[in-house]
Design an enzyme around this catalytic site. Sequence first.
Site, short mmCIF file in Angstrom:
data_model
loop_
_atom_site.label_atom_id
_atom_site.label_comp_id
_atom_site.label_asym_id
_atom_site.label_seq_id
_atom_site.Cartn_x
_atom_site.Cartn_y
_atom_site.Cartn_z
CG HIS A 1 46.25 41.02 50.46
ND1 HIS A 1 46.36 42.37 50.21
CD2 HIS A 1 47.08 40.42 49.58
CE1 HIS A 1 47.20 42.56 49.21
NE2 HIS A 1 47.67 41.39 48.80
CD GLU A 2 48.32 36.74 49.91
OE1 GLU A 2 48.21 36.41 48.71
OE2 GLU A 2 49.05 37.68 50.29
CG HIS B 1 46.20 38.31 45.36
ND1 HIS B 1 46.28 39.24 44.37
CD2 HIS B 1 47.00 38.76 46.36
CE1 HIS B 1 47.08 40.24 44.76
NE2 HIS B 1 47.52 39.96 45.97
CG HIS C 1 41.76 38.86 40.08
ND1 HIS C 1 42.80 39.74 39.99
CD2 HIS C 1 40.97 39.11 39.02
CE1 HIS C 1 42.64 40.51 38.91
NE2 HIS C 1 41.54 40.14 38.31
ZN LIG Z 1 48.88 41.12 47.12
#
Ligand SMILES: [Zn+2]
Length: 681
Positions: free
Chosen positions: A468-469, A472, A475
């Site tokens: 998940h991190e 990010h 991105h």
């Molecule tokens: Zn998040």
Amino acid sequence: MNPLLDFSGLPRFAEIRPEHVSPAIDKLLSDNRALISRLVDDHSQPTWQNFIVPMEDANERLSRAWGPVGHLNAVMNSPELREVYNATLPKITQYYAELGQNLKLYNKFKELRNSTVYEGLGAARKKIIENELRDFRLGGAELPDAQKTRYLEIQERLSELSSRFSDNLLDSTNDFLLLIENKDELTGLPEDVLQAAKEAANDKFGSSDKPGWLFTLKAPSYMPVMQYASNRSLREQMYRAYGTRASEFGKQEWDNTPLMEEIIKLRGEEAALLGFENYGELSLASKMANSPQQVVEFMRELAQRARPYAEKDLAELRTFAKAELGIAELQSWDNSYASEKLREQRYAFSEQEVKQYFPENAVLPGMFKLVETLYGLQIKQASAPVWHKDVRFFDIRNDRGQLVGQFYLDLYARSSKRGGAWMDDVITRRRLPSGIQTPVAYLNCNFSPPVGNKPAVFTHDEVITLFHEFGHGLHHLLTEVEDMGVSGINGVEWDAVELPSQFMENFCWEWDVLHGMTRHSDSGEPLPRALFEKMVAAKNFQSGLQTLRQIEFSLFDMLMHSNFEAGGAKSILQLLDDVRSEVAVLIPPAFHRFPNSFSHIFAGGYAAGYYSYKWAEVLSADAYSMFEENGVLNPDVGARFRSEILAVGGSRDAMQSFSSFRGREPSLDALLRHNGLLETS
Ligand SMILES: [Zn+2]
């Protein structure tokens, strides 16, 4: 020289000391203020070069000096640093508040917007200017003086009410203490929970004269009781106390009911001042969703599709509770308990067993390999000054060997680090006169460190968190935008920010990926297929019920902020009843006061925004389904995801990015299928 004022490269972590903070920030704030007053008093036509660039440069210097300070405060906390951080933070907040209220600055942006210069700018730059104008408007900059005074009064009162809402909830939570003196009443509770309850009793009453087990309404005490205690009346007692916190059933001074009414009323007034129909519209002005109506329809459709599964979940639970637990009539305080027993019976597997298959030296290379395959990249460890010996630093290069971005990885928990996992930006990609400035990110987690000479092992949940991190991070790092205001995650709509992160989580449920990135820490074997199947089945356990619960909260939030009159004929509680009779299958008892503890929307930043959890899940699942259709490791789809979603950052609307990638508007099907809520043929 003050290392915080060196902007030539990466932060000089080895040299930064608490005494550097104040002089650096004071200097930058005063430089920036001087620059801004020069810019707004300059009467020549504002252009990108003479107006925006100097502002971006100035604000970037401030954030690159303050960023490492905030970072160190979060990951290497010390009393000295904390003191200087807390003393400096208000100065930074004040500076940005001033910018937001600076009418001359606002007029300068308007002048630029209305000039021929604007027409000659590219889409990203136009977007930056539009975002600035929007934020000024939403901050009340357009209002005539009398209304502006009222607007600021409302803001002040709202922040006071939110903070009282939290305080009341905390006080009433802390007020409840239940001492159990007979261990027979605690059958079913795990040993570590009993141990913690015993210690809590000793701390409270001293160890000798009042032996027993102390329970509270804090999550680590309350949740296990609801989940594991076979004592039904204990569960009922705790459930009642928990469900009536900060309500009229407790101390009057802690009752959140009047606060909620006032908050909703004031938000409505704020929205009207700013020219919106209702607060929902105001909230969505800076989000991806178009209108409250769109959100409400989205939730209603999801509810309709999940409902048959939720009904099935509930019927199974009732049957099981009757047959196996002797509970003839399932009550609200039985739900978690019966669910846990059913889950154990169906999907028993040990977290400890799973964990042995996820050693760090298989997981990390596996995740890097995935990303390298999808996006045609190379990730290699590199060196840089760091804040702790466990921190690593990596370069990301493209297939021509050019540097694309870099990141720090700080995986393990330690006492000086705050909890949770998060990504933060260090440097943002932008074009400078000297060339492209490549982006840099921090990735922080709180996993268990390695023991002895063995590599650290992660739970499957921790692996999901890491992905998940990293999502990010990608991105931020794979952006191709050259202007800071919409580069990476900057300027991305609030309800679309979780798309790339939740997207990455999907790979943690993919056999082809897990097979290659698991290795038993003793035997070296990959994760067995049968265990994998069990994990997937357990993931979707009662997902119908869970989906409806999230929909209930989302719909209640959006309707209350868009189609409800606070203090009118209908109460907040009646509105919730209406929502429940429309979408819920589990109805709490009449005494329950859920809204009085709904901090997300009354005290947090989620007002008319709670839907964003499900919204982002739908987008990420639907984006991922493109990979499922074309092969999850397909580099062509990867390249497309990279260029249409990751590369563009906030330079265009998130809906446009999504549609360009997917070839159509988002659909609910993929999420439903991933959660086992869709019949597949
Ligand atoms: Zn998040």
